[in-house]
Design an enzyme around this catalytic site. Sequence first.
Site, PDB file in Angstrom:
ATOM      1  N   ASN A 123     -19.698 -28.621  19.830  1.00 28.24           N
ATOM      2  CA  ASN A 123     -19.941 -28.765  21.308  1.00 28.24           C
ATOM      3  C   ASN A 123     -20.134 -27.418  21.831  1.00 28.24           C
ATOM      4  O   ASN A 123     -19.102 -26.666  21.854  1.00 28.24           O
ATOM      5  CB  ASN A 123     -18.550 -29.363  21.827  1.00 28.24           C
ATOM      6  CG  ASN A 123     -18.565 -29.187  23.541  1.00 28.24           C
ATOM      7  OD1 ASN A 123     -19.933 -28.893  24.055  1.00 28.24           O
ATOM      8  ND2 ASN A 123     -17.861 -29.668  24.167  1.00 28.24           N
ATOM      9  N   LYS A 141     -20.866 -26.187  24.629  1.00 31.13           N
ATOM     10  CA  LYS A 141     -20.713 -26.148  26.126  1.00 31.13           C
ATOM     11  C   LYS A 141     -21.689 -25.288  26.688  1.00 31.13           C
ATOM     12  O   LYS A 141     -22.890 -25.370  26.412  1.00 31.13           O
ATOM     13  CB  LYS A 141     -19.327 -25.470  26.219  1.00 31.13           C
ATOM     14  CG  LYS A 141     -18.153 -26.279  25.146  1.00 31.13           C
ATOM     15  CD  LYS A 141     -16.784 -25.788  25.473  1.00 31.13           C
ATOM     16  CE  LYS A 141     -15.757 -26.643  24.548  1.00 31.13           C
ATOM     17  NZ  LYS A 141     -14.244 -26.498  24.920  1.00 31.13           N
ATOM     18  N   HIS A 187     -15.586 -35.014  28.553  1.00 31.17           N
ATOM     19  CA  HIS A 187     -15.126 -34.192  27.968  1.00 31.17           C
ATOM     20  C   HIS A 187     -13.969 -33.384  29.189  1.00 31.17           C
ATOM     21  O   HIS A 187     -14.159 -33.575  30.130  1.00 31.17           O
ATOM     22  CB  HIS A 187     -15.849 -32.920  27.761  1.00 31.17           C
ATOM     23  CG  HIS A 187     -15.348 -31.786  26.941  1.00 31.17           C
ATOM     24  ND1 HIS A 187     -14.688 -30.684  27.569  1.00 31.17           N
ATOM     25  CD2 HIS A 187     -15.223 -31.588  25.662  1.00 31.17           C
ATOM     26  CE1 HIS A 187     -14.154 -29.972  26.505  1.00 31.17           C
ATOM     27  NE2 HIS A 187     -14.629 -30.282  25.367  1.00 31.17           N
ATOM     28  N   GLU A 207     -13.241 -30.737  30.113  1.00 32.84           N
ATOM     29  CA  GLU A 207     -13.698 -29.736  31.061  1.00 32.84           C
ATOM     30  C   GLU A 207     -14.488 -30.561  32.352  1.00 32.84           C
ATOM     31  O   GLU A 207     -14.537 -29.867  33.464  1.00 32.84           O
ATOM     32  CB  GLU A 207     -14.583 -28.774  30.391  1.00 32.84           C
ATOM     33  CG  GLU A 207     -13.848 -27.693  29.618  1.00 32.84           C
ATOM     34  CD  GLU A 207     -14.380 -27.404  28.197  1.00 32.84           C
ATOM     35  OE1 GLU A 207     -15.652 -27.281  28.342  1.00 32.84           O
ATOM     36  OE2 GLU A 207     -13.813 -26.724  27.262  1.00 32.84           O
ATOM     37  N   GLU A 222      -8.835 -34.844  22.113  1.00 29.49           N
ATOM     38  CA  GLU A 222      -8.771 -33.513  22.408  1.00 29.49           C
ATOM     39  C   GLU A 222      -7.775 -33.195  23.516  1.00 29.49           C
ATOM     40  O   GLU A 222      -7.768 -33.386  24.443  1.00 29.49           O
ATOM     41  CB  GLU A 222     -10.346 -32.978  23.025  1.00 29.49           C
ATOM     42  CG  GLU A 222     -11.511 -33.361  22.196  1.00 29.49           C
ATOM     43  CD  GLU A 222     -12.373 -32.129  22.681  1.00 29.49           C
ATOM     44  OE1 GLU A 222     -13.021 -31.671  21.829  1.00 29.49           O
ATOM     45  OE2 GLU A 222     -12.665 -31.764  23.856  1.00 29.49           O
ATOM     46  N   GLY A 241      -9.812 -24.351  23.182  1.00 27.78           N
ATOM     47  CA  GLY A 241     -10.188 -22.802  23.654  1.00 27.78           C
ATOM     48  C   GLY A 241      -8.853 -21.757  23.600  1.00 27.78           C
ATOM     49  O   GLY A 241      -9.232 -20.770  23.895  1.00 27.78           O
ATOM     50  N   SER A 257      -9.341 -26.112  19.005  1.00 22.90           N
ATOM     51  CA  SER A 257      -9.138 -24.968  18.120  1.00 22.90           C
ATOM     52  C   SER A 257      -9.161 -25.535  16.805  1.00 22.90           C
ATOM     53  O   SER A 257      -8.673 -24.879  15.870  1.00 22.90           O
ATOM     54  CB  SER A 257      -7.767 -24.357  18.602  1.00 22.90           C
ATOM     55  OG  SER A 257      -7.936 -23.852  20.014  1.00 22.90           O
TER      56      SER A 257
HETATM   57  P1  13P Z   1     -12.258 -25.167  21.023  1.00 24.39           P
HETATM   58  O1  13P Z   1     -12.736 -25.567  19.530  1.00 24.39           O
HETATM   59  O2  13P Z   1     -13.008 -23.985  21.531  1.00 24.39           O
HETATM   60  O3  13P Z   1     -11.098 -25.490  21.295  1.00 24.39           O
HETATM   61  O4  13P Z   1     -13.193 -26.763  21.919  1.00 24.39           O
HETATM   62  C1  13P Z   1     -12.727 -28.043  21.618  1.00 24.39           C
HETATM   63  C2  13P Z   1     -13.535 -28.700  22.488  1.00 24.39           C
HETATM   64  O5  13P Z   1     -13.298 -28.711  23.660  1.00 24.39           O
HETATM   65  C3  13P Z   1     -14.652 -29.352  21.640  1.00 24.39           C
HETATM   66  O6  13P Z   1     -15.381 -30.086  22.679  1.00 24.39           O
END
Ligand code: 13P
Length: 251
Positions: free
Chosen positions: A11, A13, A96, A98, A168, A174, A214
């Site tokens: 992903n 982003k 997601h 976010e 997640e 992150g 992560s």
């Molecule tokens: P990270 O791997 O940066 O923690 O992000 C995970 C994520 O949100 C994947 O959609």
Amino acid sequence: MGERLPIIAGNWKMNNTIKETKELLTALIPLVKDAKAEVAVCVPYTSIATARKLIRGTNIKLGAENVHWADKGAFTGEISADMLKELKVEYVIVGHSERRQFFGETDETVNKRAQAALSRKLKPIICVGELLSERENGKTDEVVIRQTKGAFAGITKGNLKNIVIAYEPVWAIGTGKTATAEDADKTIAVIRKTIGGLYGKVAAEAIRIQYGGSMNAKNVTELMAKPNIDGGLIGGASLKAEDFSKVVLGA
Ligand code: 13P
């Protein structure tokens, strides 16, 4: 993990210009060509056409990061399932955290987006996961059950083979904090059981559920060793070809 084929999806982003997309995918293609797991990259809309050209004929699948529920219309800034389909997108991330945190996504809009994706034969990667405060209050199971039921409302059993779920935990995204493999496996088992309650045991055993948060080259082996974890949705570690390929090859 039974017969479920693991799927590792990046992903990206809001990262990677067209130029950076070319660099990253050109480096990635040879590194993952012998992967046993299914591999996908979910890229910003502006990179889709470029990514499509570069990965044609390779084992890397193309994904987007969001899709609107309406066929078309006055929804400034949104993208329809037909638009993605025209660009030969296969997967699309839906719900997601976010999007839920920063863009007002709810269980209901996640469901509508997932239904729109399925109606156009796009495969949604439906994200669920608890906030840190919810985990600390012992609400993890309750939250993922609610989100799962919400996301799947009205979705028929025949569609399940085209759906991937990503668990997640929001506090692990992150942050460098990963859920322990045990905790991730346990919560994914709860999600699987929820699918079982909705569609039966066979369906629950067949659906793929990724872990995300992560996940990287160092923890992939431990996470993938767990019976319920069928791959990963990878943020930060998907932005460098070498890092992402290690996760893919470790799955
Ligand atoms: P990270 O791997 O940066 O923690 O992000 C995970 C994520 O949100 C994947 O959609």
